[in-house]
Design a protein around this motif. Structure first.
Motif, mmCIF file in Angstrom:
data_model
loop_
_atom_site.group_PDB
_atom_site.id
_atom_site.type_symbol
_atom_site.label_atom_id
_atom_site.label_comp_id
_atom_site.label_asym_id
_atom_site.label_seq_id
_atom_site.Cartn_x
_atom_site.Cartn_y
_atom_site.Cartn_z
ATOM 1 N N MET A 1 34.296 -87.659 -6.358
ATOM 2 C CA MET A 1 35.392 -87.662 -5.601
ATOM 3 C C MET A 1 35.063 -89.077 -4.678
ATOM 4 N N MET A 2 36.159 -89.792 -4.470
ATOM 5 C CA MET A 2 35.953 -91.060 -3.720
ATOM 6 C C MET A 2 36.372 -90.989 -2.218
ATOM 7 N N ASN A 3 35.519 -91.863 -1.381
ATOM 8 C CA ASN A 3 35.678 -91.644 -0.114
ATOM 9 C C ASN A 3 37.370 -92.599 0.201
ATOM 10 N N THR A 4 37.993 -91.971 1.118
ATOM 11 C CA THR A 4 39.271 -92.606 0.967
ATOM 12 C C THR A 4 39.678 -92.490 2.636
ATOM 13 N N ALA A 5 40.591 -93.301 3.122
ATOM 14 C CA ALA A 5 41.009 -93.578 4.276
ATOM 15 C C ALA A 5 42.512 -93.441 4.322
ATOM 16 N N THR A 6 43.134 -92.795 5.494
ATOM 17 C CA THR A 6 44.607 -92.865 5.372
ATOM 18 C C THR A 6 45.200 -93.708 6.279
ATOM 19 N N TYR A 7 46.272 -94.328 5.908
ATOM 20 C CA TYR A 7 46.851 -95.527 6.917
ATOM 21 C C TYR A 7 48.375 -95.048 7.070
ATOM 22 N N GLN A 8 49.054 -95.310 7.942
ATOM 23 C CA GLN A 8 50.615 -95.204 8.063
ATOM 24 C C GLN A 8 51.117 -96.527 8.313
ATOM 25 N N LEU A 9 52.023 -97.131 7.536
ATOM 26 C CA LEU A 9 52.450 -98.303 7.351
ATOM 27 C C LEU A 9 54.060 -98.286 7.470
ATOM 28 N N ASP A 15 60.633 -105.001 0.877
ATOM 29 C CA ASP A 15 59.395 -105.048 0.282
ATOM 30 C C ASP A 15 58.869 -103.508 -0.312
ATOM 31 N N VAL A 16 59.247 -102.631 -0.387
ATOM 32 C CA VAL A 16 59.126 -101.628 -1.109
ATOM 33 C C VAL A 16 58.715 -101.605 -2.248
ATOM 34 N N ASN A 17 59.522 -102.281 -2.984
ATOM 35 C CA ASN A 17 59.325 -102.682 -4.621
ATOM 36 C C ASN A 17 57.819 -103.076 -4.799
ATOM 37 N N LEU A 18 57.580 -104.013 -4.060
ATOM 38 C CA LEU A 18 56.374 -104.662 -4.389
ATOM 39 C C LEU A 18 55.075 -103.725 -3.597
ATOM 40 N N PHE A 19 55.290 -103.131 -2.659
ATOM 41 C CA PHE A 19 54.440 -102.092 -2.082
ATOM 42 C C PHE A 19 54.184 -100.977 -3.262
ATOM 43 N N GLU A 20 55.172 -100.576 -3.891
ATOM 44 C CA GLU A 20 55.072 -99.392 -5.035
ATOM 45 C C GLU A 20 54.392 -100.116 -6.166
ATOM 46 N N ILE A 21 54.442 -101.226 -6.685
ATOM 47 C CA ILE A 21 53.721 -101.797 -7.409
ATOM 48 C C ILE A 21 52.147 -101.999 -7.184
ATOM 49 N N LEU A 22 51.790 -102.427 -6.122
ATOM 50 C CA LEU A 22 50.457 -102.474 -5.562
ATOM 51 C C LEU A 22 49.853 -100.890 -5.671
ATOM 52 N N ILE A 23 50.503 -99.938 -5.088
ATOM 53 C CA ILE A 23 49.976 -98.583 -5.184
ATOM 54 C C ILE A 23 49.715 -98.174 -6.602
ATOM 55 N N TRP A 28 46.621 -96.114 -5.806
ATOM 56 C CA TRP A 28 46.567 -95.432 -4.411
ATOM 57 C C TRP A 28 47.589 -94.332 -4.549
ATOM 58 N N ILE A 29 47.432 -93.472 -3.633
ATOM 59 C CA ILE A 29 48.353 -92.278 -3.634
ATOM 60 C C ILE A 29 49.387 -92.655 -2.276
ATOM 61 N N ALA A 30 50.716 -92.500 -2.256
ATOM 62 C CA ALA A 30 51.409 -92.882 -0.895
ATOM 63 C C ALA A 30 52.668 -91.734 -1.129
#
Length: 68
Positions: A1-9, A15-23, A28-30
């Protein structure tokens, strides 16, 4: 299990489409969270705190102001 950090953006709609591509690319989990809706009670408490109240002796005026 990897260490994770939670962020709120806050991501602009354009920019949602670009963000989803990066995820997807980085694995990542969004989770989309809807903003909390401010209730009439919250608005009334805020108005009381900021002294934006008015006096009335008419119940109809009072009820109308509470429903707006």
């Amino acid at each position: 299990m990897m260490n994770t950090a939670t962020y709120q953006l806050s991501v602009p709609s354009r920019d949602v489409n670009l963000f989803e591509i990066l995820i997807k690319k980085f694995g990542w989990i969004a989770k989309r969270q809807n903003p909390a809706k401010e209730s009439h009670l919250d608005k009334a408490l805020k108005a009381a705190d900021e002294e934006e109240l008015f006096a009335t002796n008419d119940i109809n005026v009072l009820m109308k102001s509470l429903s707006e």
